[in-house]
Write a protein that holds these residues in place. Structure first.
Motif, PDB file in Angstrom:
ATOM      1  N   SER A  10       0.838  -1.206   0.000  1.00  0.00           N
ATOM      2  CA  SER A  10       0.000   0.000   0.000  1.00  0.00           C
ATOM      3  C   SER A  10       0.873   1.257   0.000  1.00  0.00           C
ATOM      4  O   SER A  10       0.502   2.273  -0.578  1.00  0.00           O
ATOM      5  CB  SER A  10      -0.986  -0.006   1.168  1.00  0.00           C
ATOM      6  OG  SER A  10      -0.316   0.087   2.404  1.00  0.00           O
ATOM      7  N   TRP A  11       2.053   1.178   0.626  1.00  0.00           N
ATOM      8  CA  TRP A  11       2.979   2.314   0.572  1.00  0.00           C
ATOM      9  C   TRP A  11       3.500   2.519  -0.846  1.00  0.00           C
ATOM     10  O   TRP A  11       3.617   3.652  -1.300  1.00  0.00           O
ATOM     11  CB  TRP A  11       4.146   2.108   1.526  1.00  0.00           C
ATOM     12  CG  TRP A  11       3.821   2.373   2.967  1.00  0.00           C
ATOM     13  CD1 TRP A  11       2.604   2.652   3.513  1.00  0.00           C
ATOM     14  CD2 TRP A  11       4.753   2.375   4.048  1.00  0.00           C
ATOM     15  NE1 TRP A  11       2.721   2.820   4.865  1.00  0.00           N
ATOM     16  CE2 TRP A  11       4.029   2.659   5.218  1.00  0.00           C
ATOM     17  CE3 TRP A  11       6.113   2.140   4.135  1.00  0.00           C
ATOM     18  CZ2 TRP A  11       4.631   2.736   6.470  1.00  0.00           C
ATOM     19  CZ3 TRP A  11       6.711   2.217   5.382  1.00  0.00           C
ATOM     20  CH2 TRP A  11       5.976   2.515   6.527  1.00  0.00           C
ATOM     21  N   GLU A  31      13.961   0.153  -7.990  1.00  0.00           N
ATOM     22  CA  GLU A  31      14.276   1.558  -7.687  1.00  0.00           C
ATOM     23  C   GLU A  31      14.353   1.789  -6.183  1.00  0.00           C
ATOM     24  O   GLU A  31      15.261   2.462  -5.698  1.00  0.00           O
ATOM     25  CB  GLU A  31      13.209   2.497  -8.277  1.00  0.00           C
ATOM     26  CG  GLU A  31      13.197   2.589  -9.773  1.00  0.00           C
ATOM     27  CD  GLU A  31      11.972   3.329 -10.299  1.00  0.00           C
ATOM     28  OE1 GLU A  31      12.015   3.727 -11.464  1.00  0.00           O
ATOM     29  OE2 GLU A  31      10.973   3.488  -9.561  1.00  0.00           O
ATOM     30  N   VAL A  32      13.408   1.242  -5.460  1.00  0.00           N
ATOM     31  CA  VAL A  32      13.373   1.434  -4.004  1.00  0.00           C
ATOM     32  C   VAL A  32      14.568   0.748  -3.352  1.00  0.00           C
ATOM     33  O   VAL A  32      15.251   1.339  -2.514  1.00  0.00           O
ATOM     34  CB  VAL A  32      12.034   0.949  -3.415  1.00  0.00           C
ATOM     35  CG1 VAL A  32      12.054   1.013  -1.901  1.00  0.00           C
ATOM     36  CG2 VAL A  32      10.873   1.760  -3.972  1.00  0.00           C
ATOM     37  N   ALA A  33      14.845  -0.494  -3.759  1.00  0.00           N
ATOM     38  CA  ALA A  33      15.982  -1.221  -3.188  1.00  0.00           C
ATOM     39  C   ALA A  33      17.281  -0.464  -3.454  1.00  0.00           C
ATOM     40  O   ALA A  33      18.131  -0.329  -2.558  1.00  0.00           O
ATOM     41  CB  ALA A  33      16.050  -2.628  -3.769  1.00  0.00           C
ATOM     42  N   ASP A  39      21.614   5.134  -0.029  1.00  0.00           N
ATOM     43  CA  ASP A  39      21.431   6.215   0.944  1.00  0.00           C
ATOM     44  C   ASP A  39      22.612   6.230   1.914  1.00  0.00           C
ATOM     45  O   ASP A  39      22.827   5.265   2.659  1.00  0.00           O
ATOM     46  CB  ASP A  39      20.123   6.007   1.712  1.00  0.00           C
ATOM     47  CG  ASP A  39      19.776   7.162   2.639  1.00  0.00           C
ATOM     48  OD1 ASP A  39      20.654   8.007   2.930  1.00  0.00           O
ATOM     49  OD2 ASP A  39      18.612   7.211   3.075  1.00  0.00           O
ATOM     50  N   PRO A  40      23.392   7.317   1.926  1.00  0.00           N
ATOM     51  CA  PRO A  40      24.571   7.367   2.795  1.00  0.00           C
ATOM     52  C   PRO A  40      24.247   7.612   4.268  1.00  0.00           C
ATOM     53  O   PRO A  40      25.128   7.522   5.113  1.00  0.00           O
ATOM     54  CB  PRO A  40      25.376   8.533   2.214  1.00  0.00           C
ATOM     55  CG  PRO A  40      24.345   9.417   1.596  1.00  0.00           C
ATOM     56  CD  PRO A  40      23.267   8.513   1.094  1.00  0.00           C
ATOM     57  N   LYS A  72      12.426   5.343   5.996  1.00  0.00           N
ATOM     58  CA  LYS A  72      13.140   6.562   5.596  1.00  0.00           C
ATOM     59  C   LYS A  72      12.915   6.856   4.115  1.00  0.00           C
ATOM     60  O   LYS A  72      12.690   8.005   3.732  1.00  0.00           O
ATOM     61  CB  LYS A  72      14.630   6.432   5.901  1.00  0.00           C
ATOM     62  CG  LYS A  72      15.406   7.715   5.715  1.00  0.00           C
ATOM     63  CD  LYS A  72      16.796   7.563   6.284  1.00  0.00           C
ATOM     64  CE  LYS A  72      17.557   8.851   6.329  1.00  0.00           C
ATOM     65  NZ  LYS A  72      17.682   9.571   5.103  1.00  0.00           N
ATOM     66  N   TYR A  73      12.952   5.830   3.292  1.00  0.00           N
ATOM     67  CA  TYR A  73      12.701   6.030   1.861  1.00  0.00           C
ATOM     68  C   TYR A  73      11.305   6.609   1.637  1.00  0.00           C
ATOM     69  O   TYR A  73      11.134   7.595   0.931  1.00  0.00           O
ATOM     70  CB  TYR A  73      12.853   4.719   1.079  1.00  0.00           C
ATOM     71  CG  TYR A  73      12.374   4.873  -0.352  1.00  0.00           C
ATOM     72  CD1 TYR A  73      13.196   5.432  -1.318  1.00  0.00           C
ATOM     73  CD2 TYR A  73      11.078   4.524  -0.710  1.00  0.00           C
ATOM     74  CE1 TYR A  73      12.753   5.622  -2.618  1.00  0.00           C
ATOM     75  CE2 TYR A  73      10.622   4.713  -2.002  1.00  0.00           C
ATOM     76  CZ  TYR A  73      11.461   5.267  -2.954  1.00  0.00           C
ATOM     77  OH  TYR A  73      11.005   5.472  -4.230  1.00  0.00           O
ATOM     78  N   PHE A  74      10.292   5.988   2.235  1.00  0.00           N
ATOM     79  CA  PHE A  74       8.920   6.433   1.989  1.00  0.00           C
ATOM     80  C   PHE A  74       8.612   7.772   2.654  1.00  0.00           C
ATOM     81  O   PHE A  74       7.752   8.499   2.171  1.00  0.00           O
ATOM     82  CB  PHE A  74       7.919   5.348   2.391  1.00  0.00           C
ATOM     83  CG  PHE A  74       7.851   4.232   1.380  1.00  0.00           C
ATOM     84  CD1 PHE A  74       7.194   4.411   0.175  1.00  0.00           C
ATOM     85  CD2 PHE A  74       8.475   3.021   1.610  1.00  0.00           C
ATOM     86  CE1 PHE A  74       7.144   3.405  -0.780  1.00  0.00           C
ATOM     87  CE2 PHE A  74       8.434   2.007   0.675  1.00  0.00           C
ATOM     88  CZ  PHE A  74       7.764   2.196  -0.532  1.00  0.00           C
TER      89      PHE A  74
END
Length: 152
Positions: A10-11, A31-33, A39-40, A72-74
């Protein structure tokens, strides 16, 4: 109750953005992975296959650091759904303790409580003390197991 996979999917759907022709497009699992791994701000790396396994429910117990990285990504996306680790694992937020004033207000909303309070207010301090003792005995009798009168 929704599973981790259902909430995660759903996210992905909520993070959809319009492409060049105006169609809504979810970010891909790859893309998300890749964004999480690049992400540093953290040391979590996640593969497309592991994220796919989380999305299809074959993996159900990710580490807290993986969950935090996904969150953090979402959180960096324009989302309408709540985005937090507790929302992802479906923990209910801890209930805040009731304020003493709220407890008083709730108790005093009852007519019988109001009547007892008004009558007790007219008693002498000694009689109020006796009334409190009686109420303590009544309260204790509710907590005590029934006496052994039911012998066969």
């Amino acid at each position: 109750m929704a599973t981790l996979a259902e909430r995660l999917n759903s996210w992905f759907a909520d993070a959809a953005t319009a492409d060049t022709v105006g169609r809504l497009r979810e970010p891909s699992t790859s893309e998300v992975a890749q964004a999480i791994s690049n992400d540093p701000s953290h040391d979590v790396t996640i593969s497309r296959s592991y994220l796919t396994a989380l999305r299809n429910g074959s993996q159900t117990n990710p580490t807290v650091s993986v969950l935090s990285a996904i969150v953090k990504y979402f959180q960096s996306r324009d989302m309408t759904l709540p985005v937090s680790v507790s929302a992802l694992i479906n923990e209910e937020p801890p209930a805040r303790p009731a304020e003493p004033q709220e407890e008083w207000a709730a108790a005093l909303a009852d007519r019988q409580v109001q009547s007892i309070a008004m009558r007790a207010g007219q008693l002498t301090p000694e009689l109020r003390e006796q009334l409190l003792s009686i109420m303590d005995v009544l309260d204790d009798s509710k907590k005590s197991p029934a006496s052994g009168d039911d012998k066969a």
